[in-house]
Design a protein around this motif. Structure first.
Motif, PDB file in Angstrom:
ATOM      1  N   ASP A  90     -80.999  35.275  62.385  1.00  0.00           N
ATOM      2  CA  ASP A  90     -81.940  35.522  61.151  1.00  0.00           C
ATOM      3  C   ASP A  90     -83.625  36.238  61.844  1.00  0.00           C
ATOM      4  O   ASP A  90     -84.222  35.778  60.977  1.00  0.00           O
ATOM      5  N   ARG A  91     -83.327  37.561  62.331  1.00  0.00           N
ATOM      6  CA  ARG A  91     -83.308  38.272  62.455  1.00  0.00           C
ATOM      7  C   ARG A  91     -82.952  39.905  62.527  1.00  0.00           C
ATOM      8  O   ARG A  91     -81.977  39.660  62.993  1.00  0.00           O
ATOM      9  N   GLN A 118     -87.620  44.670  63.617  1.00  0.00           N
ATOM     10  CA  GLN A 118     -88.268  44.351  64.405  1.00  0.00           C
ATOM     11  C   GLN A 118     -88.012  44.766  65.688  1.00  0.00           C
ATOM     12  O   GLN A 118     -87.085  45.681  66.579  1.00  0.00           O
ATOM     13  N   GLN A 176     -80.713  40.991  59.973  1.00  0.00           N
ATOM     14  CA  GLN A 176     -81.369  39.651  59.297  1.00  0.00           C
ATOM     15  C   GLN A 176     -80.300  39.200  58.079  1.00  0.00           C
ATOM     16  O   GLN A 176     -80.368  39.908  56.939  1.00  0.00           O
ATOM     17  N   GLU A 195     -85.942  33.381  58.987  1.00  0.00           N
ATOM     18  CA  GLU A 195     -86.355  33.215  60.149  1.00  0.00           C
ATOM     19  C   GLU A 195     -86.159  32.230  61.379  1.00  0.00           C
ATOM     20  O   GLU A 195     -87.469  31.073  60.376  1.00  0.00           O
TER      21      GLU A 195
END
Length: 403
Positions: free
Chosen positions: A166-167, A312, A340, A344
């Motif tokens: 999710d990232r 990130q 990702q 998120e």
């Protein structure tokens, strides 16, 4: 993050050829990903996936060895010769009841795509070996551990793979883990007419879960114990003579898992003693903590940035999953960045993640990751200085742990 350093050798022409090769491969890889997603197969039974992956590699000139390490759905595909050996790893098993809620269809397509694109970009006569290793059974069976023990990774200099999530992260920590199977044996009797003659295996397994719930308060915050009852008895009017449960025990390190297992075994023994039953237990392969090679992962991140994908800062806190890539990473330089494919907060191993793994955004980002992995492979094959940095980090750095 490790500071990005430009390669000592100009590999820009190879990167451009990689980009062109990936454009040619895009329809093939997206179709492959969709096909694997539509045909989910459980751990060590991924026959369709293995056939698809090996067929593509063989068609492109890779020498393919099937059934390695005694695993029918494992394979090793190689092209080139000698060192360095850069391996792209593929996972392709799915989850019971969820399908590809861990996105292994993308891992497989991206891993094969990286190997194919790098081979096409380099052509013939390059120095080193491009390898694609099929690693079945990541979801509990420990396929990479079995392969590691069988010597499949003996001559590999670096292992590269990625994981959907999710990232997007260049690396993160992972817990060590052990899979447990527990069976209680009691004595069958008529549940109404002669219950005193019986010994309930169901009572034993229920007591086990009560004991584990009581234990949870007194284990480290970074540890996890979770499980399911896989067999609760045979009929309501029979005192259950056999029940079974499956558990996972996680901790920051393998030693932490071993320490926690001692306490879990005490819960098992107490449940059996309290109910007059007996217990038998088996422990699967213990998944190790992860030692990410930041030098290689940073290079992948730089290539992703060139393709418009941002990452990130690494998250080194909170609960995480476990993977058998950890065992490989303690033996040789390895990476496991995250890509990702879903909003998120979307949990892994969920129907929402499975749906995302089939979506167009996931396919496009998988293609970008495959190109970034391949470009990093080109850098590793061309730049001896980069290898020195990779090996120095591996020799001196430890696993990633949460702050």
């Amino acid at each position: 993050m490790v500071e990005f350093r430009a390669p000592a050798v100009d590999v820009t022409p190879v990167h451009q050829r990689l980009h062109d090769a990936m454009a040619d491969l895009a329809p093939v890889l997206t179709e492959l990903s969709a096909d694997l997603h539509a045909h989910p197969e459980l751990a060590l039974a991924e026959f369709h996936a293995a056939d698809r992956l090996t067929g593509l590699l063989e068609k492109d000139g890779f020498a393919v060895e099937r059934g390695v390490a005694g695993l029918p759905t494992a394979f090793v595909a190689s092209v080139g010769q000698g060192a360095p050996v850069v391996a792209f790893l593929c996972e392709y098993d799915a989850l019971a009841g969820v399908g590809h809620g861990c996105g292994h269809n993308l891992i497989a397509a991206g891993g094969v795509g990286a190997a194919l694109a790098l081979h096409r970009a380099l052509g013939e006569g390059f120095t080193g070996t491009i390898r694609c290793i099929g690693t079945p059974g990541e979801e509990g069976a420990g396929g990479k551990i079995i392969e590691l023990e069988a010597g499949v990774f003996a001559d590999v200099d670096a292992a590269l793979m990625f994981h959907p999530g999710d990232r997007s992260l260049p690396w993160r920590h992972a817990t060590a883990a052990a899979h447990l199977d527990i069976t209680f044996h009691g004595v069958a009797a008529h549940a109404a007419a002669a219950p005193a003659s019986g010994r309930s295996a169901l009572s034993a397994v229920v007591q086990l879960f009560v004991s584990i719930d009581s234990l949870r308060q007194f284990i480290p915050e970074t540890a996890r114990i979770h499980g399911i009852i896989t067999d609760g008895g045979q009929a309501v009017n029979i005192v259950p003579e056999r029940t079974s449960a499956a558990l996972m025990v996680r901790a920051l390190t393998q030693q932490g898992v071993e320490d926690l297992l001692v306490r879990v075994w005490a819960c098992v023994d107490a449940a059996a003693a309290a109910t007059g039953t007996t217990a038998e237990t088996t422990v699967g392969k213990v998944y190790a903590e992860r030692k990410n090679n930041h030098t290689i992962a940073t290079r992948v991140a730089s290539h992703l940035a060139r393709l418009g994908e941002s990452m990130q800062e690494p998250v080194l806190r909170g609960g995480t999953g476990s993977s058998d890539i950890g065992n490989v990473s303690l033996v040789l330089p390895a990476i496991h960045p995250y890509l990702q494919i879903a909003p998120e907060g979307t949990p892994g191993h969920s129907h929402a993640m499975a749906e995302a793994a089939a979506g167009p955004q996931a396919q496009q980002r998988m293609l970008h990751m495959a190109e970034a992995l391949a470009a990093t492979g080109a850098d590793l094959l061309a730049d001896s200085g980069l290898w020195e940095t990779v090996r120095e980090e591996f020799a001196t750095a430890g696993p990633d742990f949460p702050a």
